[in-house]
Scaffold this active site. Structure first.
Site, PDB file in Angstrom:
ATOM      1  N   GLU A 167      20.015  46.645 100.146  1.00  0.00           N
ATOM      2  CA  GLU A 167      20.143  47.963 100.143  1.00  0.00           C
ATOM      3  C   GLU A 167      19.170  48.497 101.570  1.00  0.00           C
ATOM      4  OE1 GLU A 167      19.651  50.507  96.434  1.00  0.00           O
ATOM      5  OE2 GLU A 167      21.677  50.223  96.375  1.00  0.00           O
ATOM      6  N   GLU A 366      27.079  46.404  92.610  1.00  0.00           N
ATOM      7  CA  GLU A 366      25.469  46.767  91.737  1.00  0.00           C
ATOM      8  C   GLU A 366      26.682  47.583  91.494  1.00  0.00           C
ATOM      9  OE1 GLU A 366      22.042  47.910  92.242  1.00  0.00           O
ATOM     10  OE2 GLU A 366      21.089  46.325  93.714  1.00  0.00           O
TER      11      GLU A 366
HETATM   12  C1  BGP Z   1      19.730  50.588  93.246  1.00  0.00           C
HETATM   13  C2  BGP Z   1      19.024  49.513  93.492  1.00  0.00           C
HETATM   14  C3  BGP Z   1      18.329  48.830  92.579  1.00  0.00           C
HETATM   15  C4  BGP Z   1      18.066  49.788  91.172  1.00  0.00           C
HETATM   16  C5  BGP Z   1      19.009  50.561  91.243  1.00  0.00           C
HETATM   17  C6  BGP Z   1      18.762  51.831  89.765  1.00  0.00           C
HETATM   18  O1  BGP Z   1      19.433  51.590  93.894  1.00  0.00           O
HETATM   19  O2  BGP Z   1      19.064  48.661  94.410  1.00  0.00           O
HETATM   20  O3  BGP Z   1      16.717  47.994  92.038  1.00  0.00           O
HETATM   21  O4  BGP Z   1      16.572  49.888  90.524  1.00  0.00           O
HETATM   22  O5  BGP Z   1      19.510  51.084  92.127  1.00  0.00           O
HETATM   23  O6  BGP Z   1      18.160  52.541  90.290  1.00  0.00           O
HETATM   24  P1  BGP Z   1      17.419  53.093  89.582  1.00  0.00           P
HETATM   25  O7  BGP Z   1      16.139  51.624  89.022  1.00  0.00           O
HETATM   26  O8  BGP Z   1      16.663  53.921  90.570  1.00  0.00           O
HETATM   27  O9  BGP Z   1      17.349  54.145  88.490  1.00  0.00           O
END
Ligand code: BGP
Length: 463
Positions: A167, A366
């Site tokens: 990302e 993801e």
């Molecule tokens: C994505 C990232 C992760 C993870 C996930 C969940 O954007 O790659 O690192 O954290 O989101 O989001 P958050 O942790 O902000 O709730």
């Protein structure tokens, strides 16, 4: 009966990152990164003041954790190497304790039939490099390529799937536009330079990897948020949504896959007189070194309407000068994270990669659902009954399946995440894992209902 059957050798697994899972212990010789530093400076910015030194303790518990991955049906798993662990100063001396750790960890995965996918950068700039500007500084690009090459040399015999960034738009948004990552600037000129350097660094690392001819693949992981106009028949809405798509998706997707920046984005940046510093040969490097494989992170769509509110000039130009976010009535929400749930978005992204990006080999890297207070769903056997997560994954997988049926070259699905981990400033607020981590009991692990369910899905290669 398996109604939704996936292609043979489909990658079933999950994703995590070094900074969110490893933790720090005395004698690990890890250097500081921006998260360690920011937490030291402003612990109150982090939910319940839990910092990155805690995380889920993979560093000491990885053997146990690999067994849990096996139990939950993983045949693949992604993590990231922490740059500041391997090279405590960002450049120069290699931390041999880190080498031993990562080698043992990747071997443990392989010995248990789980292929390690390794990402090189997950928001974790070494502090020494950030002090000179981080991604703003051209020298960071060179430092990154050296670091990447060091990783290929040290671990290339074990790792055959590499990713240059996770990302990369997020450090741009968080660090230089919307203030949710250190250094929390609001400056579009910087944002553009940072994004440009990340793109260049990716192409250069891809070049370095291909030159080594190590018999693996290298890609990038992008969070693609499909940009839907409020009204598809309204030209101004459509135009606004297209610009948002250029800023947040195509700014990385196009150079990564096609080797070129999108024309509409270049036009805007030129009009604003904010072109980044580009050196001779850069654009050729980007053109010639595109990805073998694309990882797609999908959580939520972006809803856009034509700009209605006055342009805020306080911080100079911003992407938001070109559109407004649209609040779709009655949308399905994940209230804990405040993100819309729109399952078909995953299908739209996959269709887009098929139709407009040469049907590049891709996988869902993801997808997932963070929920607060999951302990209230614990049953009498101590298992969290996260039916909402099973439903979430099922509903998305159906759309992935449909896209594959229609010809999209999607070869896997990774959930975020394997076990509950540290979510940046949200720390342990929302839990995402197939496996619960109880911080009050030294990080005790318990597989959730969804983890047991996922293991069946993987075993049957569908559901
Ligand atoms: C994505 C990232 C992760 C993870 C996930 C969940 O954007 O790659 O690192 O954290 O989101 O989001 P958050 O942790 O902000 O709730």
């Amino acid at each position: 009966m398996t109604k939704y059957k996936f292609p043979e050798n489909f990658w079933w697994g999950s994703a995590a990152s070094g900074p969110q899972t490893e933790g720090r212990i005395q004698g690990d010789h890890k250097g500081e990164n921006i998260w360690d530093y920011w937490y030291e400076q402003e612990p109150e910015k982090f939910f319940n003041q839990v910092g990155p030194e805690k995380t889920s303790q993979f560093y000491t518990k990885y053997r146990e954790d690999v067994q849990l991955m096996k139990k939950t049906g993983h045949n693949t798993f992604r993590t990231s190497i922490q740059w500041s662990r391997l090279l405590p100063n960002g450049t120069g001396e290699v931390n041999q304790t880190a080498v031993a750790f990562y080698r043992a960890y990747f071997k443990e995965l392989l010995d248990n039939g789980i292929e390690p996918f390794v990402n090189l950068y997950h928001f974790d700039m070494p502090l020494t490099l950030q002090k000179n500007g981080g991604w703003l500084d051209r020298k960071t690009v060179d430092a990154y390529v050296d670091y990447a090459t060091t990783c290929f040399d040290l671990f290339g015999d074990l790792v055959k799937k590499w990713f240059t960034h996770n990302e990369p738009i997020v450090p741009v948004e968080g660090g230089y536009l919307y203030q949710f990552h250190y250094p929390n600037h609001v400056n579009m000129k910087e944002a553009i330079q940072v994004g440009y350097h990340e793109n260049l660094a990716s192409a250069k690392a891809i070049k370095a990897y291909h030159q080594l001819a190590q018999d693996g693949e290298i890609g990038i992981i992008l969070n693609l948020t499909p940009s839907y106009p409020r009204d598809e028949t309204n030209e101004e809405d459509v135009k606004a949504a297209t610009i948002a798509d250029a800023f947040f998706n195509r700014s990385f997707l196009d150079p990564a896959v096609k080797g070129e920046f999108p024309q509409d984005l270049i036009k805007i940046v030129k009009e604003l007189d904010l072109l980044p510093e580009i050196k001779e040969g850069d654009l050729e490097t980007i053109k010639e070194n595109t990805v073998d494989l694309l990882g797609i992170n999908y959580y939520q769509p972006r809803r856009i309407k034509a700009k209605e509110t006055p342009v805020d000039t306080k911080n100079g130009p911003m992407p938001d000068d070109y559109f407004d976010n649209y609040d779709l009535p009655n949308k399905k929400m994940n209230p804990y994270r405040g993100w819309e749930i729109y399952e078909k978005g995953i299908y739209d992204i996959l269709t887009n990669t098929r139709e407009n990006y040469g049907n590049i080999k891709c996988y869902i890297s993801e997808n997932g659902m963070g929920v607060e207070g999951e302990k209230r769903f614990i049953n009498e056997n101590g298992v969290i009954e996260d039916d909402y997560r099973i439903e979430f994954v099922t509903d998305h997988l159906k759309y992935v399946h449909q896209a594959i049926e229609e010809g999209t070259n999607c070869v896997g699905y990774h959930m975020w995440t394997c076990m509950d981990n540290w979510s940046w400033t949200n720390a342990y607020k929302n839990r995402y894992g197939f496996i619960a981590v109880d911080l009050a009991q030294d990080g005790k692990r318990t597989i959730k209902k969804s983890g047991h369910w996922f293991s069946e899905v993987a075993k049957n290669n569908g559901f």
